[in-house]
Design a protein around this motif. Sequence first.
Motif, PDB file in Angstrom:
ATOM      1  N   ALA A 115      91.163  60.105  44.611  1.00 23.86           N
ATOM      2  CA  ALA A 115      90.216  61.219  44.742  1.00 23.86           C
ATOM      3  C   ALA A 115      90.476  62.339  43.738  1.00 23.86           C
ATOM      4  CB  ALA A 115      90.283  61.767  46.161  1.00 23.86           C
ATOM      5  N   LYS A 116      91.641  62.304  43.071  1.00 18.45           N
ATOM      6  CA  LYS A 116      92.027  63.445  42.224  1.00 18.45           C
ATOM      7  C   LYS A 116      91.072  63.718  41.067  1.00 18.45           C
ATOM      8  CE  LYS A 116      96.939  64.219  42.787  1.00 18.45           C
ATOM      9  NZ  LYS A 116      98.213  63.615  42.448  1.00 18.45           N
ATOM     10  N   GLU A 117      90.643  62.654  40.389  1.00 15.32           N
ATOM     11  CA  GLU A 117      89.786  62.865  39.221  1.00 15.32           C
ATOM     12  C   GLU A 117      88.337  62.811  39.690  1.00 15.32           C
ATOM     13  OE1 GLU A 117      88.836  64.331  36.359  1.00 15.32           O
ATOM     14  OE2 GLU A 117      87.547  62.587  36.534  1.00 15.32           O
ATOM     15  N   GLY A 118      87.729  63.985  39.807  1.00 17.57           N
ATOM     16  CA  GLY A 118      86.425  64.126  40.436  1.00 17.57           C
ATOM     17  C   GLY A 118      85.323  63.229  39.872  1.00 17.57           C
ATOM     18  N   ILE A 119      85.149  63.269  38.564  1.00 17.45           N
ATOM     19  CA  ILE A 119      84.043  62.504  37.962  1.00 17.45           C
ATOM     20  C   ILE A 119      84.293  61.013  38.110  1.00 17.45           C
ATOM     21  CG2 ILE A 119      82.701  62.106  35.849  1.00 17.45           C
ATOM     22  CD1 ILE A 119      83.853  64.798  34.811  1.00 17.45           C
ATOM     23  N   HIS A 120      85.564  60.645  37.899  1.00 19.53           N
ATOM     24  CA  HIS A 120      85.937  59.233  37.984  1.00 19.53           C
ATOM     25  C   HIS A 120      85.642  58.694  39.387  1.00 19.53           C
ATOM     26  CE1 HIS A 120      88.160  55.635  36.920  1.00 19.53           C
ATOM     27  NE2 HIS A 120      88.903  55.757  38.003  1.00 19.53           N
ATOM     28  N   VAL A 121      86.092  59.412  40.395  1.00 19.92           N
ATOM     29  CA  VAL A 121      85.916  58.920  41.761  1.00 19.92           C
ATOM     30  C   VAL A 121      84.436  58.875  42.139  1.00 19.92           C
ATOM     31  CG1 VAL A 121      86.214  61.108  43.008  1.00 19.92           C
ATOM     32  CG2 VAL A 121      86.844  58.970  44.101  1.00 19.92           C
ATOM     33  N   LYS A 122      83.678  59.826  41.596  1.00 23.52           N
ATOM     34  CA  LYS A 122      82.248  59.838  41.883  1.00 23.52           C
ATOM     35  C   LYS A 122      81.589  58.563  41.335  1.00 23.52           C
ATOM     36  CE  LYS A 122      78.727  63.022  42.878  1.00 23.52           C
ATOM     37  NZ  LYS A 122      78.499  62.019  43.893  1.00 23.52           N
ATOM     38  N   GLY A 123      82.044  58.164  40.148  1.00 26.15           N
ATOM     39  CA  GLY A 123      81.509  56.960  39.527  1.00 26.15           C
ATOM     40  C   GLY A 123      81.793  55.707  40.331  1.00 26.15           C
ATOM     41  N   PHE A 124      82.873  55.724  41.085  1.00 23.20           N
ATOM     42  CA  PHE A 124      83.259  54.503  41.801  1.00 23.20           C
ATOM     43  C   PHE A 124      83.117  54.593  43.318  1.00 23.20           C
ATOM     44  CE2 PHE A 124      85.354  53.523  37.747  1.00 23.20           C
ATOM     45  CZ  PHE A 124      84.973  52.195  37.615  1.00 23.20           C
ATOM     46  N   GLU A 125      82.706  55.766  43.846  1.00 20.60           N
ATOM     47  CA  GLU A 125      82.811  55.951  45.306  1.00 20.60           C
ATOM     48  C   GLU A 125      82.042  54.915  46.123  1.00 20.60           C
ATOM     49  OE1 GLU A 125      81.673  59.933  46.334  1.00 20.60           O
ATOM     50  OE2 GLU A 125      79.630  59.712  45.552  1.00 20.60           O
ATOM     51  N   ASP A 126      80.922  54.464  45.606  1.00 22.67           N
ATOM     52  CA  ASP A 126      80.149  53.486  46.378  1.00 22.67           C
ATOM     53  C   ASP A 126      80.670  52.065  46.214  1.00 22.67           C
ATOM     54  OD1 ASP A 126      78.511  55.419  47.360  1.00 22.67           O
ATOM     55  OD2 ASP A 126      77.072  55.264  45.698  1.00 22.67           O
TER      56      ASP A 126
ATOM     57  N   PRO B 265      83.060  56.590  33.857  1.00 21.24           N
ATOM     58  CA  PRO B 265      83.257  57.843  34.588  1.00 21.24           C
ATOM     59  C   PRO B 265      84.607  58.499  34.286  1.00 21.24           C
ATOM     60  CG  PRO B 265      82.601  56.046  36.087  1.00 21.24           C
ATOM     61  CD  PRO B 265      82.841  55.441  34.750  1.00 21.24           C
ATOM     62  N   GLY B 266      84.560  59.668  33.679  1.00 21.62           N
ATOM     63  CA  GLY B 266      85.782  60.393  33.350  1.00 21.62           C
ATOM     64  C   GLY B 266      86.142  60.315  31.868  1.00 21.62           C
ATOM     65  N   SER B 267      85.366  59.554  31.090  1.00 26.22           N
ATOM     66  CA  SER B 267      85.714  59.385  29.667  1.00 26.22           C
ATOM     67  C   SER B 267      84.947  60.370  28.787  1.00 26.22           C
ATOM     68  CB  SER B 267      85.411  57.960  29.210  1.00 26.22           C
ATOM     69  OG  SER B 267      84.016  57.738  29.139  1.00 26.22           O
ATOM     70  N   ASP B 268      85.476  60.576  27.551  1.00 25.26           N
ATOM     71  CA  ASP B 268      84.749  61.373  26.558  1.00 25.26           C
ATOM     72  C   ASP B 268      83.643  60.531  25.943  1.00 25.26           C
ATOM     73  OD1 ASP B 268      86.395  63.430  27.079  1.00 25.26           O
ATOM     74  OD2 ASP B 268      87.295  63.580  25.074  1.00 25.26           O
ATOM     75  N   TYR B 269      84.006  59.287  25.578  1.00 26.16           N
ATOM     76  CA  TYR B 269      82.976  58.355  25.082  1.00 26.16           C
ATOM     77  C   TYR B 269      83.408  56.917  25.305  1.00 26.16           C
ATOM     78  CZ  TYR B 269      85.739  57.947  20.693  1.00 26.16           C
ATOM     79  OH  TYR B 269      86.732  57.736  19.760  1.00 26.16           O
ATOM     80  N   THR B 270      82.421  56.032  25.324  1.00 28.13           N
ATOM     81  CA  THR B 270      82.651  54.598  25.575  1.00 28.13           C
ATOM     82  C   THR B 270      82.048  53.773  24.450  1.00 28.13           C
ATOM     83  OG1 THR B 270      82.713  54.757  28.004  1.00 28.13           O
ATOM     84  CG2 THR B 270      81.932  52.677  27.088  1.00 28.13           C
ATOM     85  N   MET B 271      82.853  52.863  23.909  1.00 31.44           N
ATOM     86  CA  MET B 271      82.345  51.876  22.949  1.00 31.44           C
ATOM     87  C   MET B 271      82.216  50.549  23.700  1.00 31.44           C
ATOM     88  SD  MET B 271      82.113  53.655  20.209  1.00 31.44           S
ATOM     89  CE  MET B 271      81.584  52.330  19.124  1.00 31.44           C
TER      90      MET B 271
END
Length: 467
Positions: free
Chosen positions: A69-80, A198-204
């Motif tokens: 739960a610590k990394e807000g954006i990351h957890v939001k991306g995976f919560e479901d 979720p949580g990254s600056d950019y994705t390749m």
Amino acid sequence: MVENFDEWFHDILEQADITDSRYPIKGMAVWRPYGFQIRKHSMNIIKNLLDKDHDEVLFPMLVPESELAKEGIHVKGFEDEVYWVTRGGQRELNEQLALRPTSETAIYPMYSLWIRTHIDLPIKMYQIVNTFRYETKHTRPLIRVREITTFKEAHTAHATKEESDEQIQDFIEMYKEFFDDLGIPYLISKRPEWDKFPGSDYTMAFDAIMPNGKTLQIGTIHNLGQTFAKTFEITFEDKDGEHKYVYQTCAGVSDRVIASLIGIHGDDKGLRLPPKVSPNQVTIIPILFKKGKEEVLAKCAEIKETLEANGLRVNIDDRDIRPGKKFNDWELKGTPIKLELGPRDLENNITIAMRRDEEEKIEIPLDDNLSDAIIDLLDKSGESLSAQAWDFLEEHVKFADTLEEIPELVESGNVVKFYWCGDEEVGHEIEEKTGYDVLGIQEEVSEGKCIASGKDAKYVALIAKTY
Ligand code: P5A
């Protein structure tokens, strides 16, 4: 096959003994022996590449809720998508535990303990594990599963942003080498902001084009910047004595690699496997009559031994069934080279070779050059699979000048390139108007007008129907 690729794909997994989806949990399947071999050989290729400059590690599968739960954006991306373990036997756990959907939140608290000074950097680790994602989109074997069984995830930390950007390039080169080895062609793009990890600056991302024109994301590389470092307090004392946050990257490939391998190379007769990952590189089929049976079988065994001594994977199909059936079976299983040997061949001291990637039959003398001749055929067969696949990809990337052209191009099996101004709202508008997904940016440009806004284009972007 192209018209009903999904059906073809589903059937071939069963017929060629790859996986069995009858396991009673949706989105989870069993690897069967033949599939397991393909999985093993392809995993070894990426493992060897990673081993060059990464350390292999193994983290627990469970992640405490407090860390996840610590990394807000990351957890939001995976919560479901998270599966939760809530009980141990009859007892409710004090804290529920997540089955890792990916391992950032398992690994980074430990990085925070391990990294102290600049001497500890860069740190580059990887693990090959199973991860769990409660996918709500239509699940498909190997393509969208709820238990990813070969998640090859790499996680790095660096002292500077420049080094982390270089690491992204290194991963791109590594994945190119990996997919080249498998003869899988790819499109590389920078995912749009709304589709990055979720949580990254950019994705390749690496995308393959499947025979029906839909793209499959077969690998992703993320620059995480300092977001996770700040969340998990991953700091180091730099040469100047200052305490700084690290810069991180991560990258991953999954079971989808096998899906693309099967889908891209296969044909109406079944699999066509690149020699590097085929369970058997050569399958010997004896043609047996009552007379001379023992001699033919003895010669087959001798050929097998010779080829194996030269590092090849060889099997003899000596089942008591019609040779025609054996040929069909090994065509279905995609063995790169079949060698036929009957009494007359034995008399003439030859064997007949058939490549899976083409129809032609080739006579090969049974002399000291046999292994070299077979290795040469295997190389050619791998190269031709790759060349055919690259031709397919190149023929299926088209450029559209107007938004109206896109649907027809996509519906006839293409990925479409277009000029884009780069504005997020315009990107969404393009997706809404066409009903397809913007894969990402392929290159920056200083010419052309955006297909939707008419403004100066900044990029050539890709749009497609996606899995
Ligand atoms: C990179 C590794 C990550 O999870 N964390 C560690 C980062 N990235 S990702 O994009 O979410 O996943 C990496 C790749 O895994 C494949 N993939 C899947 N394959 C099969 N079934 C799924 N449900 C599934 N979800 C993701 C994709 O190829 C993706 O690029």
